[in-house]
Design a protein around this motif. Structure first.
Motif, short mmCIF file in Angstrom:
data_model
loop_
_atom_site.label_atom_id
_atom_site.label_comp_id
_atom_site.label_asym_id
_atom_site.label_seq_id
_atom_site.Cartn_x
_atom_site.Cartn_y
_atom_site.Cartn_z
N ALA A 262 0.83 -1.53 0.01
CA ALA A 262 0.13 0.07 -0.03
C ALA A 262 0.87 1.16 -0.08
N GLY A 263 0.59 2.30 -0.82
CA GLY A 263 1.08 3.61 -0.64
C GLY A 263 0.26 4.49 0.10
N THR A 264 -0.99 4.26 0.34
CA THR A 264 -1.96 5.13 1.11
C THR A 264 -2.61 4.45 1.81
N LEU A 265 -2.90 4.64 3.22
CA LEU A 265 -3.88 3.85 4.08
C LEU A 265 -4.78 4.60 4.80
N GLY A 266 -6.00 4.15 4.86
CA GLY A 266 -6.79 4.93 5.76
C GLY A 266 -7.05 4.12 7.36
N ILE A 267 -6.68 5.14 8.10
CA ILE A 267 -6.37 4.59 9.66
C ILE A 267 -7.35 5.67 10.49
N ASP A 268 -8.29 4.89 11.12
CA ASP A 268 -9.38 5.77 12.02
C ASP A 268 -9.94 6.90 11.17
N GLY A 269 -10.36 6.91 10.05
CA GLY A 269 -10.91 7.62 9.12
C GLY A 269 -10.04 8.97 8.66
N LYS A 270 -8.63 8.88 8.79
CA LYS A 270 -7.75 9.56 8.37
C LYS A 270 -6.94 8.84 7.18
N MET A 271 -6.28 9.61 6.15
CA MET A 271 -5.52 9.09 5.20
C MET A 271 -4.18 9.15 5.69
N TYR A 272 -3.27 8.31 5.45
CA TYR A 272 -1.69 8.33 5.70
C TYR A 272 -0.84 7.74 4.34
N ASP A 273 0.14 8.47 3.88
CA ASP A 273 1.02 7.97 2.73
C ASP A 273 2.35 7.80 3.38
N ILE A 274 3.18 7.36 2.75
CA ILE A 274 4.76 7.06 2.86
C ILE A 274 5.37 8.17 3.70
N PRO A 275 5.08 9.53 3.65
CA PRO A 275 5.79 10.46 4.31
C PRO A 275 5.12 10.37 5.87
N HIS A 276 3.93 9.95 6.15
CA HIS A 276 3.52 9.98 7.63
C HIS A 276 4.31 8.63 7.92
N LEU A 277 4.42 7.75 7.09
CA LEU A 277 5.23 6.56 7.93
C LEU A 277 6.53 6.85 8.12
N LYS A 278 7.37 7.54 7.37
CA LYS A 278 8.87 8.13 7.87
C LYS A 278 8.67 8.69 8.88
N ALA A 279 7.66 9.71 8.95
CA ALA A 279 7.35 10.42 10.41
C ALA A 279 7.39 9.47 11.71
N ALA A 280 6.43 8.48 11.48
CA ALA A 280 6.22 7.62 12.44
C ALA A 280 7.57 6.93 13.02
N GLN A 281 8.16 6.52 11.78
CA GLN A 281 9.73 5.72 12.29
C GLN A 281 10.22 6.55 12.98
N LYS A 282 10.51 7.74 12.67
CA LYS A 282 11.57 8.76 13.48
C LYS A 282 11.03 9.01 14.56
N THR A 283 9.60 9.06 15.02
CA THR A 283 9.11 9.38 16.29
C THR A 283 9.18 8.04 17.24
N LEU A 284 9.35 6.84 16.68
CA LEU A 284 9.49 5.76 17.71
C LEU A 284 11.10 5.54 17.78
N ALA A 285 11.84 6.03 16.75
CA ALA A 285 13.55 6.27 16.80
C ALA A 285 13.74 7.03 18.13
N ALA A 286 12.96 8.15 17.95
CA ALA A 286 13.48 9.15 19.11
C ALA A 286 12.86 8.80 20.35
N ALA A 287 11.98 7.96 20.52
CA ALA A 287 11.60 7.51 21.83
C ALA A 287 12.36 6.35 22.16
N GLY A 288 13.03 5.85 21.13
CA GLY A 288 13.80 4.30 21.59
C GLY A 288 12.96 3.36 21.63
#
Length: 291
Positions: A262-288
């Motif tokens: 998938a390039g885009t996904l609907g999650i809880d009524g909102k659309m997310y794409d690859i830039p959102h995925l990258k941002a989420a991965q950075k958030t998890l990395a920052a939190a360890g």
């Protein structure tokens, strides 16, 4: 090694070092540059080398801000502090990646003589302190193996260009320094290293520091320099993802892991794409945190 809060410690004060070591900072920057008078440089080198010998007993990672290459002090600084226990060097007034190369070439033989692994000592560059530096920010990519982060500074740059003030009446940066701040962010992203925001000079203004840190994290900075131990708690809190942010990031990462095509996904009524995925991965990395 986490680079969320980086606290300056004058290299000539055991008392301040002991207090800083208990501050909760991720990194202590033992300062041999601006915080130490020329007549005290030699004594400060000896004192800082003794602090590094105690690194295993100190929670923060230990960096040293050496004197700039054009001072003639850099070689003596490095000879004194490159030893087991040193995590990194901060390079002030760099004019571009060629200065990083020059510093690294001085570190290489010292590291080897000390029995340390090659490139184990990382480097944080203060990348905006000279007019020439502003034209060389793109030179840090591809990154040198030692390069861990770029940060920016206002005072030396201001002196070089002849300002009367670097702040507007409301406390915000004047335009030349907004440019330096933004260019540091872009250069860090281009090199794939951490962007570290500059210091907040009024260490008594904790409310102002918090507002400024939240704005810095919003804009993409992942950490900040501190000049007083009392600033560390605020910096750590502001640059750490909240429990809600971590939960949302995990949800995004797991959704894409479950739908690898998938390039885009609907999650809880909102659309997310690859830039959102990258941002989420950075958030998890920052939190360890794991996904």
């Amino acid at each position: 090694m986490r680079l969320r809060s980086l606290l300056f410690v004058p290299g000539d004060s055991d008392r301040k070092f002991e207090k800083a070591a208990q501050s909760g900072a991720d990194v202590l920057i033992c300062d041999l540059e601006d915080a130490v008078a020329p007549s005290q440089k030699s004594a400060a080198r000896q004192r800082v080398s003794q602090w590094i010998d105690r690194a295993e007993d100190v929670a923060p990672s230990l960096f040293v801000r050496v004197n700039a290459l054009d001072t003639g002090f850099t070689g003596d600084d490095l000879a004194a502090v490159v030893r087991p226990g040193l995590a990194g060097i901060m390079v002030p007034k760099a004019n571009g990646a060629h200065d990083l190369d020059a510093i690294s070439s001085l570190i290489d033989p010292l590291e080897k003589t000390a029995g340390m692994e090659a490139n184990v000592i990382r480097i944080v560059v203060v990348a905006t302190e000279t007019p020439a530096a502003m034209f060389a920010l793109g030179s840090y990519a591809p990154p040198h193996p030692r390069l861990a982060a770029l940060t920016w500074g206002a005072e030396d740059l201001g002196a070089a260009i002849g300002i009367t003030s670097n702040k507007e009446s409301d406390g915000s940066w004047t335009f030349p320094f907004q440019v330096a701040r933004a260019q540091c962010l872009f250069a860090s992203a281009n090199a794939g290293v951490a962007p570290i925001d500059t210091l907040y000079s009024d260490f008594r203004d904790s409310a102002g520091l918090e507002v400024d840190c939240r704005a810095a994290r919003r804009d993409g900075f992942t950490g900040r320099i501190a000049i007083h131990p009392n600033q560390v708690e605020t910096i750590n809190r502001c640059f750490s993802p909240s429990a809600e942010e971590i939960a949302e990031a995990r949800k995004i990462v797991r959704a894409f892991a479950d739908n690898p095509d998938a390039g885009t996904l609907g999650i809880d009524g909102k659309m997310y794409d690859i830039p959102h995925l990258k941002a989420a991965q950075k958030t998890l990395a920052a939190a360890g945190a794991s996904s």
